[in-house]
Design a protein around this motif. Structure first.
Motif, PDB file in Angstrom:
ATOM      1  N   ALA A 157       0.724  -1.547  -0.288  1.00  0.00           N
ATOM      2  CA  ALA A 157      -0.188   0.280  -0.297  1.00  0.00           C
ATOM      3  C   ALA A 157       0.546   1.218   0.126  1.00  0.00           C
ATOM      4  CB  ALA A 157      -0.655  -0.114   0.781  1.00  0.00           C
ATOM      5  N   VAL A 158       2.185   1.115   0.871  1.00  0.00           N
ATOM      6  CA  VAL A 158       2.555   2.205   1.023  1.00  0.00           C
ATOM      7  C   VAL A 158       3.471   2.373  -0.431  1.00  0.00           C
ATOM      8  CG1 VAL A 158       4.480   3.727   2.294  1.00  0.00           C
ATOM      9  CG2 VAL A 158       2.394   2.917   3.213  1.00  0.00           C
ATOM     10  N   PRO A 159       3.645   2.819  -1.328  1.00  0.00           N
ATOM     11  CA  PRO A 159       4.510   2.877  -2.596  1.00  0.00           C
ATOM     12  C   PRO A 159       6.121   3.265  -2.500  1.00  0.00           C
ATOM     13  CG  PRO A 159       3.373   4.862  -2.600  1.00  0.00           C
ATOM     14  CD  PRO A 159       2.834   4.366  -1.488  1.00  0.00           C
ATOM     15  N   THR A 160       6.201   4.309  -1.268  1.00  0.00           N
ATOM     16  CA  THR A 160       7.408   4.684  -0.811  1.00  0.00           C
ATOM     17  C   THR A 160       8.361   4.164   0.412  1.00  0.00           C
ATOM     18  OG1 THR A 160       6.884   6.007   0.605  1.00  0.00           O
ATOM     19  CG2 THR A 160       7.463   6.697  -1.583  1.00  0.00           C
ATOM     20  N   SER A 161       7.906   2.804  -0.021  1.00  0.00           N
ATOM     21  CA  SER A 161       8.405   1.531   1.584  1.00  0.00           C
ATOM     22  C   SER A 161       9.626   0.904   0.959  1.00  0.00           C
ATOM     23  CB  SER A 161       7.222   1.260   2.031  1.00  0.00           C
ATOM     24  OG  SER A 161       6.508   0.117   1.262  1.00  0.00           O
ATOM     25  N   ARG A 162       9.890  -0.228   2.051  1.00  0.00           N
ATOM     26  CA  ARG A 162      10.581  -1.337   2.057  1.00  0.00           C
ATOM     27  C   ARG A 162      10.625  -1.324   2.989  1.00  0.00           C
ATOM     28  NH1 ARG A 162      17.314  -0.237   1.903  1.00  0.00           N
ATOM     29  NH2 ARG A 162      18.030  -2.316   2.476  1.00  0.00           N
ATOM     30  N   LEU A 163       9.876  -3.060   2.743  1.00  0.00           N
ATOM     31  CA  LEU A 163       9.820  -4.344   4.019  1.00  0.00           C
ATOM     32  C   LEU A 163      11.510  -5.284   4.047  1.00  0.00           C
ATOM     33  CD1 LEU A 163       7.755  -5.499   5.536  1.00  0.00           C
ATOM     34  CD2 LEU A 163       7.451  -6.712   4.018  1.00  0.00           C
ATOM     35  N   GLU A 164      11.738  -4.768   5.323  1.00  0.00           N
ATOM     36  CA  GLU A 164      12.525  -6.417   5.851  1.00  0.00           C
ATOM     37  C   GLU A 164      11.778  -7.033   6.843  1.00  0.00           C
ATOM     38  OE1 GLU A 164      15.711  -6.299   4.613  1.00  0.00           O
ATOM     39  OE2 GLU A 164      15.734  -4.360   3.471  1.00  0.00           O
ATOM     40  N   LEU A 165      12.394  -8.158   7.257  1.00  0.00           N
ATOM     41  CA  LEU A 165      12.546  -9.355   7.802  1.00  0.00           C
ATOM     42  C   LEU A 165      12.681  -9.508   8.854  1.00  0.00           C
ATOM     43  CD1 LEU A 165       9.169 -11.076   5.643  1.00  0.00           C
ATOM     44  CD2 LEU A 165       9.077  -9.292   6.961  1.00  0.00           C
ATOM     45  N   ILE A 166      13.053  -9.543   9.522  1.00  0.00           N
ATOM     46  CA  ILE A 166      14.069  -9.901  10.811  1.00  0.00           C
ATOM     47  C   ILE A 166      14.204 -11.597  11.075  1.00  0.00           C
ATOM     48  CG2 ILE A 166      15.753  -9.905  12.745  1.00  0.00           C
ATOM     49  CD1 ILE A 166      15.649  -7.570  10.603  1.00  0.00           C
ATOM     50  N   ALA A 167      14.715 -12.429  10.380  1.00  0.00           N
ATOM     51  CA  ALA A 167      14.779 -14.051  10.795  1.00  0.00           C
ATOM     52  C   ALA A 167      14.829 -14.136  12.099  1.00  0.00           C
ATOM     53  CB  ALA A 167      15.474 -15.015  10.168  1.00  0.00           C
ATOM     54  N   GLU A 168      14.175 -15.362  12.824  1.00  0.00           N
ATOM     55  CA  GLU A 168      14.362 -16.145  14.788  1.00  0.00           C
ATOM     56  C   GLU A 168      13.891 -14.563  14.862  1.00  0.00           C
ATOM     57  OE1 GLU A 168      17.854 -18.099  15.251  1.00  0.00           O
ATOM     58  OE2 GLU A 168      17.163 -19.312  13.897  1.00  0.00           O
ATOM     59  N   ALA A 169      13.043 -13.569  14.851  1.00  0.00           N
ATOM     60  CA  ALA A 169      12.828 -12.981  15.634  1.00  0.00           C
ATOM     61  C   ALA A 169      11.416 -12.255  16.351  1.00  0.00           C
ATOM     62  CB  ALA A 169      13.264 -11.508  15.105  1.00  0.00           C
ATOM     63  N   GLY A 170      10.855 -12.288  16.712  1.00  0.00           N
ATOM     64  CA  GLY A 170       9.161 -11.906  16.871  1.00  0.00           C
ATOM     65  C   GLY A 170       8.883 -10.894  17.052  1.00  0.00           C
ATOM     66  N   HIS A 171       7.606 -10.627  18.217  1.00  0.00           N
ATOM     67  CA  HIS A 171       7.451  -8.653  17.819  1.00  0.00           C
ATOM     68  C   HIS A 171       8.339  -8.091  18.258  1.00  0.00           C
ATOM     69  CE1 HIS A 171       4.038  -6.400  18.437  1.00  0.00           C
ATOM     70  NE2 HIS A 171       4.239  -5.706  19.194  1.00  0.00           N
ATOM     71  N   MET A 172       9.210  -8.518  19.161  1.00  0.00           N
ATOM     72  CA  MET A 172      10.458  -7.201  19.581  1.00  0.00           C
ATOM     73  C   MET A 172      11.482  -7.492  19.033  1.00  0.00           C
ATOM     74  SD  MET A 172       9.742  -6.243  22.975  1.00  0.00           S
ATOM     75  CE  MET A 172       7.248  -6.200  24.096  1.00  0.00           C
TER      76      MET A 172
END
Length: 534
Positions: free
Chosen positions: A497-512
């Motif tokens: 939805a955000v045209p200027t966004s970058r998505l980064e996923l942190i492996a082996e991590a939960g909510h913090m």
């Protein structure tokens, strides 16, 4: 004879009533007289005026002796309320008439040297005056007038938990005011200089060596890697903060009718970081070193959370109120454009702010932010919880999942407290469940604001339809194992939805993720800052 027979019982009853009133008054003076005098002196600053106030309060206590019984509320709270009302009434009366002029004494009274005590008293009074009215009043009642937390709550008309929180943060702020600033080392290794000057020195030049304030618009950072290479990154630089509101340390600011508490750390363009909004203080986010390396980070307690005060009306905790508070703080700090960063409910706030005020932003970092609390999210949340049954921790605790789901489903006789919810569900928030107890033990919560925010529908708004309005660089950071704000229904949909966004996923991590994977979290933030256009 008949007249005598009629009047004797009345006289005897009056005598008993008078004797009881006198007895009650003697008990009041013995148990509460000291607190009344201390409180009156604190409010008036004058011994004679304080004594007059106490005497009038005791007269009223005598007239209402039937109310001063243990089963009808706090005696001390009632008495101190009378003292405060008398002082307030006297102040209003003085304001309504011409100023009084004291007569010159015919003789000069003998003076005793109480210089040390006077200086100490004035120092404390001056320090108290620099606190917010809410924190000052709580400290006065509990620590000077010697009321219990419950008695002070009755006097102030707020929950006991609110008084306890105000005393905690008020004392911390008071210690900061009373403690002289300590010197800090010069950045170049030279002689010691005050911290404020050291902070200013750090801003004195931009990355190219140009003096700050002469059109410098960006700043260069050098990151040293384990392989011996050095990476130079550039981020936009706003003018060096000169406002005292941005000096390092704790501050209190009047914001939209309440007193906001915030802490300033780091150097660079201003970044605002709110608490989650539904109850936890912002302190569990402090520090976030990678953000402080790039920005002057302003961590702030949202209304009624942490050391901030807040209205006692549930309808004052909508998303619109929280975003309005962000903008009011930005204006208070004198910052035309800022970065925003927020976690969970704080991420909800900063994304919502971005949809309305991108013109005042440099960029957004949303960490495990909730963007749409809809059925799609609920289904994914339940799927992730169910999948945890196969993990070692939950095999060792076979009842954990069912107990947690039952509590989360509600339906009990009373609403559980935040601590009860976290005790039952805390392990879900981490990829490594054993980290939950220590992480949550460091957090401070306010159950009152949880009730208010839930009643206001905070975090219930679906932001997806308006996220396309965000026009500034936006980093969406999610722990891959987050069950609450998952990377699929929240992160991926927000990224789309955000045209200027970058998505980064942190492996082996939960909510913090900054707790479980600090290095990966820092690397993702630094890489994003490197791509933010100057």
């Amino acid at each position: 004879m008949s007249t005598t027979t009629i009047h004797r019982p009345r006289a005897a009853a009056q005598d008993r009533t008078a004797h009881r009133a006198e007895s009650v008054l003697l008990d009041v003076v013995h148990e509460h007289g000291g607190a009344m005098r201390s409180y009156a002196l604190l409010l008036t600053g004058d011994h004679a005026a304080a004594q007059d106030v106490v005497q009038e309060a005791l007269v009223r206590a005598w007239r209402h002796s039937d109310e001063l019984v243990a089963d009808r509320g706090s005696v001390r709270g009632w008495l101190l309320t009378v003292v405060r009302n008398l002082v307030t009434d006297a102040a209003r009366a003085r304001a309504a008439r011409p100023q009084e002029v004291d007569e010159s004494p015919t003789t000069v009274p003998q003076q005793h040297d109480h210089a040390d005590r006077v200086v100490a008293a004035l120092t404390v009074r001056d320090a108290l005056a620099r606190l917010s009215p809410e924190h000052r009043e709580a400290l006065e009642l509990v620590h000077l007038a010697e009321l219990s937390i419950e008695e002070a709550a009755a006097v102030l008309g707020v929950p006991a938990g609110t008084v306890k929180s105000r005393c905690h943060y008020g004392l911390r702020a008071l210690r900061q005011v009373l403690t002289p600033a300590q010197p800090g080392p010069r950045p170049d290794g030279g002689p010691l200089v005050p911290r404020a000057r050291a902070h200013a020195h750090a801003h004195a030049h931009d990355g190219r060596g140009a003096p700050a304030g002469r059109g410098a618009t960006h700043r260069t950072h050098r990151t040293h890697h384990a392989d011996g290479t050095t990476r130079r990154t550039t981020v936009p630089e706003t003018p060096t903060p000169r406002s005292p509101h941005l000096s390092p340390g704790e501050h209190f600011a009047p914001v939209n009718g309440f007193t906001m508490h915030y802490t300033v750390r780091g150097a660079g363009p201003v970044m605002l970081v709110p608490a989650s909004g539904w109850g936890p203080a912002v302190s569990h986010l402090v520090p976030l070193p990678v953000l402080e390396e790039h920005c002057t980070v302003v961590y702030f307690d949202t209304r009624h959370s942490g050391a901030s005060t807040g209205p006692e009306q549930a309808d004052q905790y909508t998303l619109q109120h929280f975003t309005a508070d962000i903008d009011a703080l930005r204006v208070h700090l004198g910052a035309e454009r800022v970065f925003l960063a927020g976690h969970s409910g704080g991420g909800h706030q900063v994304l919502a702010y971005g949809t309305e005020h991108s013109d005042h932003l440099l960029g957004i970092i949303a960490i495990d932010a909730i963007v749409a609390a809809d059925d799609v999210r609920t289904a994914e949340l339940l799927r992730r919880i169910e999948a945890k049954r196969a993990e070692p921790f939950y095999r060792e605790h076979p009842d954990y999942v069912d107990t947690a789901v039952a509590l989360m489903s509600g339906g009990g006789e009373r609403r559980p407290t935040i601590q009860e919810v976290l005790d039952a569900t805390g392990a879900f928030y981490f990829h490594r469940p054993e980290l939950a107890a220590d992480a949550f033990s460091r957090m401070e919560f306010d159950d009152t604001v949880l009730a208010y925010s839930q009643a206001s529908g905070f975090q219930s708004e679906n932001l997806l339809p308006r996220l396309s309005r965000i026009t500034v660089p936006t980093l969406l950071l999610y722990g891959e194992d987050d069950f609450q704000c998952d990377p699929v229904t929240q992160g991926a949909r927000a990224h789309a939805a955000v045209p200027t966004s970058r998505l980064e996923l942190i492996a082996e991590a939960g909510h913090m993720p900054w707790v479980e994977q600090p290095a990966a979290f820092a690397a993702a933030c630094s890489a994003w800052f490197a791509q933010v256009p100057a």
